[in-house]
Design an enzyme around this catalytic site. Structure first.
Site, PDB file in Angstrom:
ATOM      1  N   GLY A  36      -9.483   2.803  -3.580  1.00  0.00           N
ATOM      2  CA  GLY A  36      -9.973   4.207  -2.563  1.00  0.00           C
ATOM      3  C   GLY A  36     -11.293   4.538  -2.234  1.00  0.00           C
ATOM      4  N   PHE A  72      -0.646   9.208  -7.433  1.00  0.00           N
ATOM      5  CA  PHE A  72      -0.400   7.902  -6.359  1.00  0.00           C
ATOM      6  C   PHE A  72      -1.814   6.937  -6.890  1.00  0.00           C
ATOM      7  CE2 PHE A  72      -0.532  11.440  -3.882  1.00  0.00           C
ATOM      8  CZ  PHE A  72       0.418  11.277  -2.818  1.00  0.00           C
ATOM      9  N   ALA A  74      -2.587   3.713  -8.586  1.00  0.00           N
ATOM     10  CA  ALA A  74      -2.134   2.143  -8.539  1.00  0.00           C
ATOM     11  C   ALA A  74      -2.584   0.726  -8.302  1.00  0.00           C
ATOM     12  CB  ALA A  74      -0.058   2.121  -8.949  1.00  0.00           C
ATOM     13  N   ASN A  91      -2.705  -0.659 -15.656  1.00  0.00           N
ATOM     14  CA  ASN A  91      -3.406   0.148 -15.349  1.00  0.00           C
ATOM     15  C   ASN A  91      -2.031   0.612 -14.698  1.00  0.00           C
ATOM     16  OD1 ASN A  91      -5.840   1.481 -13.261  1.00  0.00           O
ATOM     17  ND2 ASN A  91      -4.088   0.386 -11.522  1.00  0.00           N
ATOM     18  N   TYR A 140       5.149  -5.924 -10.348  1.00  0.00           N
ATOM     19  CA  TYR A 140       4.618  -4.453  -9.775  1.00  0.00           C
ATOM     20  C   TYR A 140       6.325  -3.032 -10.146  1.00  0.00           C
ATOM     21  CZ  TYR A 140       4.441  -0.984  -6.324  1.00  0.00           C
ATOM     22  OH  TYR A 140       4.020  -0.059  -5.791  1.00  0.00           O
ATOM     23  N   PHE A 207       5.541 -15.379   6.089  1.00  0.00           N
ATOM     24  CA  PHE A 207       6.113 -16.584   4.620  1.00  0.00           C
ATOM     25  C   PHE A 207       7.389 -16.699   4.351  1.00  0.00           C
ATOM     26  CE2 PHE A 207       1.949 -13.462   2.864  1.00  0.00           C
ATOM     27  CZ  PHE A 207       1.370 -14.077   3.271  1.00  0.00           C
ATOM     28  N   GLY A 282       8.174 -13.243  -5.550  1.00  0.00           N
ATOM     29  CA  GLY A 282       8.284 -12.172  -5.538  1.00  0.00           C
ATOM     30  C   GLY A 282       9.236 -11.429  -4.459  1.00  0.00           C
TER      31      GLY A 282
HETATM   32  N1  UDP Z   1       3.921 -10.978   5.519  1.00  0.00           N
HETATM   33  C1  UDP Z   1       3.853 -12.048   5.941  1.00  0.00           C
HETATM   34  N2  UDP Z   1       2.742 -12.807   6.567  1.00  0.00           N
HETATM   35  C2  UDP Z   1       1.962 -12.464   5.929  1.00  0.00           C
HETATM   36  C3  UDP Z   1       1.338 -10.699   5.344  1.00  0.00           C
HETATM   37  C4  UDP Z   1       3.412  -9.953   4.422  1.00  0.00           C
HETATM   38  O1  UDP Z   1       5.033 -12.915   6.386  1.00  0.00           O
HETATM   39  O2  UDP Z   1       0.683 -12.141   6.017  1.00  0.00           O
HETATM   40  C5  UDP Z   1       5.612 -10.468   5.008  1.00  0.00           C
HETATM   41  C6  UDP Z   1       6.369 -10.580   3.248  1.00  0.00           C
HETATM   42  O3  UDP Z   1       6.760 -11.398   2.747  1.00  0.00           O
HETATM   43  C7  UDP Z   1       6.991  -9.962   3.598  1.00  0.00           C
HETATM   44  C8  UDP Z   1       6.377  -8.469   5.041  1.00  0.00           C
HETATM   45  O4  UDP Z   1       5.727  -8.843   5.386  1.00  0.00           O
HETATM   46  O5  UDP Z   1       8.736  -9.708   3.374  1.00  0.00           O
HETATM   47  C9  UDP Z   1       5.724  -7.227   3.799  1.00  0.00           C
HETATM   48  O6  UDP Z   1       5.465  -7.847   3.502  1.00  0.00           O
HETATM   49  P1  UDP Z   1       3.944  -6.602   3.095  1.00  0.00           P
HETATM   50  O7  UDP Z   1       2.668  -7.268   2.119  1.00  0.00           O
HETATM   51  O8  UDP Z   1       3.359  -5.959   4.525  1.00  0.00           O
HETATM   52  O9  UDP Z   1       4.304  -5.228   2.294  1.00  0.00           O
HETATM   53  P2  UDP Z   1       5.567  -5.222   0.685  1.00  0.00           P
HETATM   54  O10 UDP Z   1       7.185  -6.256   1.835  1.00  0.00           O
HETATM   55  O11 UDP Z   1       5.262  -6.407  -0.613  1.00  0.00           O
HETATM   56  O12 UDP Z   1       5.473  -3.479   0.580  1.00  0.00           O
END
Ligand code: UDP
Length: 327
Positions: A36, A72, A74, A91, A140, A207, A282
């Site tokens: 934070g 909040f 976490a 945590n 998570y 990704f 994940g």
């Molecule tokens: N993502 C991506 N490239 C990045 C960050 C995220 O392709 O540099 C993808 C990630 O695999 C997911 C989506 O964007 O499918 C949202 O990811 P983010 O981390 O924003 O939120 P999450 O879904 O994990 O809460």
């Protein structure tokens, strides 16, 4: 009401604190500032402390005659939870149990808990309703599910009143540009895309492009952080002793990673170069909320969660605060 906002200096917490203050609640913030930001909250309302300090927490609750807690605090990164599950259980689970102990010993029985769509794992049906089986596929999500079950048991046994709000993808920033998203390191899609547009990164890696979705990239439901904040205020009014409200908070619309990239290109006018990388551990292919229960029970209607507004408010924040809160 007199409210303690645990983790109130973080991204969603700080936006909620502002709404609570605007509505005239008496607000204190309890935060260890590990993620934070002191600058995100009014200084006179901030207490810096750890969830391991149960006696201290109890004293804060008692001496300030706190009536309800919003929780909040976490860790919330899917990938990190896979590589470092111990931190997540410590945590998110142990920390929350401490908070609940402090609340019980101080006779505070109302809590709004930040839960997550990650408790569902890979859903069998879309859009996701609250009846969807909860089978998390990463630590998570599991850490949050454990606390939902704990809250159920505490409601039955101790008369606790709780709401577990299952957030989909929190995004955007306050429309006036004062508050926004500032994580170090940043891992979320929209801030990363905007950092490329600001020249702070050369490109973005998407990704995975081989998911069973129309364009092969993951689909998520992005919900504006101020809409999440509003839902917390509404949930506070609906808490009932001995029962829990479990509600999905999403916009109901899903966007692929490539659609988010396109919108960020449109809003910023920047080419935002992207390369395709491997899948991230994940990540389920598609998560979209059926949030009709929250709309009905809370009389909640998201105001800022169309995708363009989300990206425009985030862009406004990132341009005005290229180094975040400057810490
Ligand atoms: N993502 C991506 N490239 C990045 C960050 C995220 O392709 O540099 C993808 C990630 O695999 C997911 C989506 O964007 O499918 C949202 O990811 P983010 O981390 O924003 O939120 P999450 O879904 O994990 O809460």
């Amino acid at each position: 009401m007199k409210i303690l906002v645990v983790g109130g200096a973080g991204y969603i917490g700080s936006h909620t604190v502002r709404r609570l203050n605007q509505q005239g609640h008496q607000v204190l913030i309890f935060d260890n500032l590990c993620t934070g930001h002191r600058q995100a909250v009014p200084s006179g309302q901030l207490i810096v402390g750890e969830l391991s300090q149960v006696d201290y927490l109890s004293r804060v609750l008692r001496e300030n005659e706190i009536e309800a807690v919003l929780h909040f605090a976490a860790f919330a990164l899917v990938g990190e939870s896979v590589s470092d599950p111990a931190s997540y259980y410590q945590n998110n689970v142990a920390g929350t149990l401490n908070l609940l102990d402090a609340m019980r010993s101080s006779d505070v029985s109302q809590i709004v808990f930040s839960s997550t769509t990650a408790t569902y794992g890979t859903p069998q049906q879309l859009p996701i309703t609250e009846q969807e089986p909860q089978n998390p596929i990463n630590p998570y999500g599991f850490s949050k599910l454990v606390i939902e079950r704990v809250l159920d048991d505490y409601a039955s046994a101790y008369g606790m009143a709780y709401a577990a709000l299952r957030y989909f993808n929190a995004a955007g920033a306050s429309p006036d540009g004062d508050l926004g998203e500032d994580h170090t390191p940043e891992s979320h899609l929209i801030p990363i895309l905007l950092q490329v547009a600001l020249g702070q990164r050369e490109n973005v890696t998407l990704f995975g492009e081989d998911y069973p979705t129309p364009d092969g990239t993951c689909i998520r439901d992005y919900i504006h952080v101020d809409d999440l904040a509003d839902a917390h205020l509404l949930a506070l009014d609906r808490l009932n002793p001995g029962t829990g409200l479990k509600l999905n908070l999403g916009s109901g619309s899903g966007y692929s990673v490539k659609e988010i990239l396109d919108m960020c290109r449109q809003v910023t006018g920047h080419a935002i170069p992207a390369t395709i990388g491997p899948r991230r551990a994940g990540d389920p292919p598609e998560l979209v909320a059926d949030a009709s229960r929250a709309r009905d029970l809370l009389d909640w209607s998201p105001r800022y969660s169309d995708l363009r507004t989300i990206v425009e408010t985030a862009w406004h924040w990132h341009r005005a605060h290229p180094t975040g809160y400057g810490t």
